[in-house]
Design a protein around this motif. Structure first.
Motif, short mmCIF file in Angstrom:
data_model
loop_
_atom_site.label_atom_id
_atom_site.label_comp_id
_atom_site.label_asym_id
_atom_site.label_seq_id
_atom_site.Cartn_x
_atom_site.Cartn_y
_atom_site.Cartn_z
N TYR A 113 -6.54 6.42 -3.62
CA TYR A 113 -6.26 6.85 -2.25
C TYR A 113 -7.53 7.13 -1.45
N THR A 206 -3.03 8.36 2.88
CA THR A 206 -2.80 7.31 1.89
C THR A 206 -1.88 7.75 0.76
N VAL A 226 -0.31 3.75 3.19
CA VAL A 226 -0.28 2.59 2.30
C VAL A 226 1.07 1.89 2.35
N ASP A 227 2.12 2.60 2.70
CA ASP A 227 3.43 2.02 2.97
C ASP A 227 4.31 3.12 3.55
N PRO A 261 -4.90 -0.77 2.65
CA PRO A 261 -4.84 -1.06 1.21
C PRO A 261 -5.09 0.19 0.37
N TYR A 262 -4.47 0.23 -0.80
CA TYR A 262 -4.93 1.15 -1.83
C TYR A 262 -6.35 0.74 -2.22
N CYS A 345 -1.53 0.38 -6.07
CA CYS A 345 -2.86 -0.20 -6.18
C CYS A 345 -2.88 -1.41 -7.09
N PRO A 367 -0.98 -4.60 4.08
CA PRO A 367 -2.10 -4.39 5.00
C PRO A 367 -2.52 -5.68 5.70
#
Length: 474
Positions: A113, A206, A226-227, A261-262, A345, A367
């Motif tokens: 994160y 994150t 991240v989502d 992104p992770y 990730c 992303p």
């Protein structure tokens, strides 16, 4: 006169085809010049950081106790109860106690994160070393397009979870809550917040549980997440599914927020280093997860006995990292099923390992969409198809060597886009122009017209009138 007329006629009859030929050749030449500068794979179409104007970023005034001093606390007074043998939690070797910018933890539970650390490191870098940065730091909020809130929200949440998970959802005895409250009291008292209602403020969240207690207060802001998987319900296990436990979709949206992104945990494999892959499919992770993780359990049972398929329990920490590297580098495909949230990730580890992602997650957000076409290097599978016996195995077997090689070639082109680390101590120094940090700011830059529109719409409302936020999430 007749001679002159004849001469003129001859000249005219010769010049028309010559001119036609000239303009034809010029058009063809121009067309090929156009193709030369515009034709490329979808993967190379992500805009250069300097192809458009930069974004002006003002960094909100928060004390170091909410960012870099948190790292000092992590290194010297924090013990993560979730990792009883935490070999990843070791103090750095350089003179760390006096370091102004400590390193970010290697503990994989936290490192994945770390976007907040690298984004802030870029903004803290002296101007003379920021020539490659898409974000231009300004010192006057009136000159800013957005206001960055320098709170390590994920680190704060993870430290609370590691120290005393039982207090996480409480306000009493919860250090993370106290820090969240300090952040919001500080930013909401500023003219910048009052001018925009927070709509032009940027928070990095994150971890899905970061700033959990104040999510309603930061809902109008630009959230780097991240989502959206962690936003749908506060506690699906502990609640009676009452309306108060549900987080409305109006708080998160692909319209105003940015999917980031992770941080990948495995090292990059260059295309020139790629070797023969003798496994078909690889997965390493926990079989049993909450929420969407039921899909993972079913996939596990379907795939575990298929030839050339490896399904392993574990996480790429200090002990499992080498197993993960080997597994991802020797497999054609890497499975990416939904777990607690639609993504993880693992997807970005697969990309760095040149292992073709197999994404089985119907609600996933990715992303840099619009800059990157994931279908050029990933396999997307509907959950309903993946759960049919032998369907996924046969589908992956159907890809030719040429198709798989093309996937990997395309993947190699986008590997840098998902890298945060700039290679400088403390994250302070020039960043790669085509890296993750710049792509994040480019996505925020795309939101500016909508941010300004929302601010103007809010200002024109008569006093006392309240209009609910409406965000379309798809």
């Amino acid at each position: 006169m007749a001679m002159i007329a004849k001469s003129t006629k001859t000249t005219t009859s010769l010049s028309v085809p010559n001119l036609f030929l000239f303009f034809t050749l010029l058009s063809v030449f121009s067309f090929f010049i156009f193709l030369f500068f515009t034709t490329s794979t979808t993967l190379n179409s992500s805009p250069s950081p300097h192809a458009s104007s930069t974004i002006n970023v003002y960094v909100a005034d928060l004390p170091r106790s909410l960012n870099y001093d948190l790292l000092h606390r992590y290194w010297f007074s924090f013990s993560d109860s979730r990792l009883p043998t935490d070999t990843d939690h070791q103090a750095p070797l350089f003179p760390h106690r006096t370091a102004k910018f400590p390193p970010y933890p290697d503990n994989p539970l936290i490192k994945q994160y770390s976007a907040e650390y690298w984004i802030m490191g870029d903004l803290m870098t002296p101007p003379k070393h920021r020539a490659t940065s898409f974000a231009k730091r300004v010192l006057d909020p009136l000159l800013a397009d957005v206001v960055f809130v320098p709170f390590f929200a994920t680190l704060s949440a993870e430290m609370q979870l590691g120290a005393n998970k039982g207090a996480f959802r409480k306000k009493v005895g919860n250090d993370d809550y106290q820090r969240q409250r300090e952040v919001m009291d500080a930013v909401r008292s500023t003219q910048a917040w009052n001018r925009s209602g927070g709509r032009d403020h940027v928070f990095v969240l994150t971890d899905p549980v970061a700033m959990w207690h104040v999510k309603d207060e930061i809902a109008p802001a630009v959230l780097l997440v991240v989502d959206f998987g962690g936003w749908y319900r506060r506690d699906s296990r502990g609640s009676n599914r009452s309306e108060s436990d549900v987080i409305p979709h109006t708080q998160v949206s692909v319209i105003k927020d940015v999917i980031v992104p992770y941080t990948h945990l495995l090292p990059r494999l260059d295309l020139s280093q790629n070797k023969e892959r003798h496994l078909l499919l690889y997965f390493k992770g926990a079989k049993h997860r909450h929420r969407g993780g039921i899909i993972r359990e079913k996939l596990w049972d379907l795939m575990i006995n298929e030839p050339g398929v490896i399904m392993e329990e574990g996480f790429p920490n200090a002990t499992g990292r080498e197993q993960s590297i080997k597994g991802m580098r020797t497999s054609e495909f890497c499975l990416h099923p939904a777990g607690d949230t639609p993504t993880s990730c693992r997807l970005f580890d697969a990309i760095q390992s040149l292992c073709i992602p197999v994404i089985v997650s119907d609600s996933i957000e990715l992303p840099f969409e619009g800059m990157v076409d994931y279908s050029e290097f990933s396999v997307f599978v509907a959950v309903s198809d993946a759960l049919k016996p032998s369907w996924l195995f046969n589908h992956l077997k159907s890809f030719s060597k040429e198709q798989k090689d093309r996937f990997r070639q395309n993947m190699a082109q986008v590997q840098p886009i998902f890298v945060y680390d700039n290679g400088h101590p403390g994250g302070i120094g020039p960043i790669p122009s085509n890296g993750a940090v710049n792509h994040i700011w480019m996505k925020v830059h795309q939101k500016l017209p909508m941010i300004k529109e929302a601010i103007i719409r809010e200002r024109r409302k008569p006093p006392g009138v309240s209009v609910p936020r409406r965000c379309h999430c798809t």
